[in-house]
Enzyme design. Sequence first.
Site, PDB file in Angstrom:
ATOM      1  N   HIS A  78       1.154  -1.134   0.025  1.00  0.00           N
ATOM      2  CA  HIS A  78       0.040  -0.238  -0.126  1.00  0.00           C
ATOM      3  C   HIS A  78       0.631   0.969   0.286  1.00  0.00           C
ATOM      4  O   HIS A  78       0.667   2.217   0.224  1.00  0.00           O
ATOM      5  CB  HIS A  78      -0.754   0.208   1.269  1.00  0.00           C
ATOM      6  CG  HIS A  78      -1.779  -1.122   1.572  1.00  0.00           C
ATOM      7  ND1 HIS A  78      -1.234  -2.098   2.298  1.00  0.00           N
ATOM      8  CD2 HIS A  78      -2.185  -1.858   0.882  1.00  0.00           C
ATOM      9  CE1 HIS A  78      -1.696  -2.752   2.158  1.00  0.00           C
ATOM     10  NE2 HIS A  78      -2.843  -3.160   1.280  1.00  0.00           N
ATOM     11  N   HIS A 128      -7.017   4.557   4.896  1.00  0.00           N
ATOM     12  CA  HIS A 128      -6.441   3.744   4.463  1.00  0.00           C
ATOM     13  C   HIS A 128      -5.192   3.580   4.601  1.00  0.00           C
ATOM     14  O   HIS A 128      -5.017   4.677   4.019  1.00  0.00           O
ATOM     15  CB  HIS A 128      -7.397   3.528   3.302  1.00  0.00           C
ATOM     16  CG  HIS A 128      -6.896   2.255   2.424  1.00  0.00           C
ATOM     17  ND1 HIS A 128      -5.751   1.904   1.876  1.00  0.00           N
ATOM     18  CD2 HIS A 128      -8.134   1.018   1.946  1.00  0.00           C
ATOM     19  CE1 HIS A 128      -5.310   1.270   0.918  1.00  0.00           C
ATOM     20  NE2 HIS A 128      -6.474   0.158   1.173  1.00  0.00           N
ATOM     21  N   GLU A 130      -3.172   2.672   1.997  1.00  0.00           N
ATOM     22  CA  GLU A 130      -2.694   3.940   0.897  1.00  0.00           C
ATOM     23  C   GLU A 130      -2.948   5.106   0.968  1.00  0.00           C
ATOM     24  O   GLU A 130      -1.617   5.748   0.448  1.00  0.00           O
ATOM     25  CB  GLU A 130      -3.444   3.456  -0.742  1.00  0.00           C
ATOM     26  CG  GLU A 130      -2.586   3.534  -1.391  1.00  0.00           C
ATOM     27  CD  GLU A 130      -3.516   3.519  -3.055  1.00  0.00           C
ATOM     28  OE1 GLU A 130      -3.679   4.345  -3.776  1.00  0.00           O
ATOM     29  OE2 GLU A 130      -3.875   2.349  -2.833  1.00  0.00           O
ATOM     30  N   ASN A 228     -10.215  -2.785  -2.462  1.00  0.00           N
ATOM     31  CA  ASN A 228     -10.694  -3.824  -4.241  1.00  0.00           C
ATOM     32  C   ASN A 228     -11.925  -4.292  -4.144  1.00  0.00           C
ATOM     33  O   ASN A 228     -13.007  -4.760  -5.293  1.00  0.00           O
ATOM     34  CB  ASN A 228      -9.733  -3.449  -4.941  1.00  0.00           C
ATOM     35  CG  ASN A 228      -9.059  -5.186  -4.893  1.00  0.00           C
ATOM     36  OD1 ASN A 228      -9.442  -5.953  -5.382  1.00  0.00           O
ATOM     37  ND2 ASN A 228      -8.687  -4.911  -3.849  1.00  0.00           N
TER      38      ASN A 228
END
Length: 328
Positions: A78, A128, A130, A228
């Site tokens: 990430h 998150h 990322e 995802n």
Amino acid sequence: MNHPQEILLAEPRGFCAGVDRAIEIVERALQKFGAPIYVRHEIVHNTYVVNDLKAKGAIFIEDLADVPPGATLVFSAHGVSRAVQEEAQARGFSIFDATCPLVSKVHVEVAKLAKEGYEFIMIGHKGHPEVEGTMGQLDSGIHLVEDVADVARVQPGQTAKLAVVTQTTLSVDDAAEILAAVRQRFPQVREPKQQDICYATQNRQDAVKLLSRQVDLVIVVGSPTSSNSNRLRELAAKLGTTAYMVDSADELRSEWFMGVARVGLTAGASAPEILVKQVIERIKALGAVSVRSMDGIEETVKFPLPKGLKIDAVTGLELRERSPETGA
């Protein structure tokens, strides 16, 4: 008819090139340096993968203070903030960066445009890893928007130089809607030359769009933390097909399949094919008689491993880097 007759498999599904590479980096580091290898955050968001690597000697940590001096450390797929990179270097770890190259591309873009005086709007999910990694490339000047309503609330310091970047694992349709709102409010906004949402996210969502129309139920294999995978389940549901996400075959419930003739099955980019096979076996045990794959894009993307981890499969020796000019 109370039980499914057919399982239709989405193509493509499962591992993407960035996930393949990240897992291979940890496995090769274990092979070369021995256990333990420390990994900052889950290497990819999948329970099975993380437990498998733990069994092989990987130790997953969130805080670099938990890593002993001189240890080998892998950054997750990430990506990490600049502060984490600098702290890891200052602590003297031997570092291998498993950040997905498509995430690194966003980091490079942010650094380049920031030097030119740009501020950024980032479309992504708060918290998150990322998003934290990308926003952490700069000390300030990146404004996070999670939905269209957030766009109206953004207050950049200036609008003459404003660029937009995106988390790579978002819903393609949701991101397009938010981007349209950004464009409307900031008509001069600079967009990436190629969209930031990665090819694998796009392909898996496109496959679910095709799959959903042909089935009565969609099962997505993926872990709750996987962005995802969550988007795949949401997309199928949005298209009007009942959809569930499962971390493993154990989570399937027989009542989901009552009155269902055809089951669609896919897997997020961090979910291994072994879990798909186990889900297929479980659905077959409920009565499904045939398994068919949809036609779909064949993915051929492969990302190179970092220097120092290229090992010859036969000799076990490290491969020398080839020079691109001479091929030697």
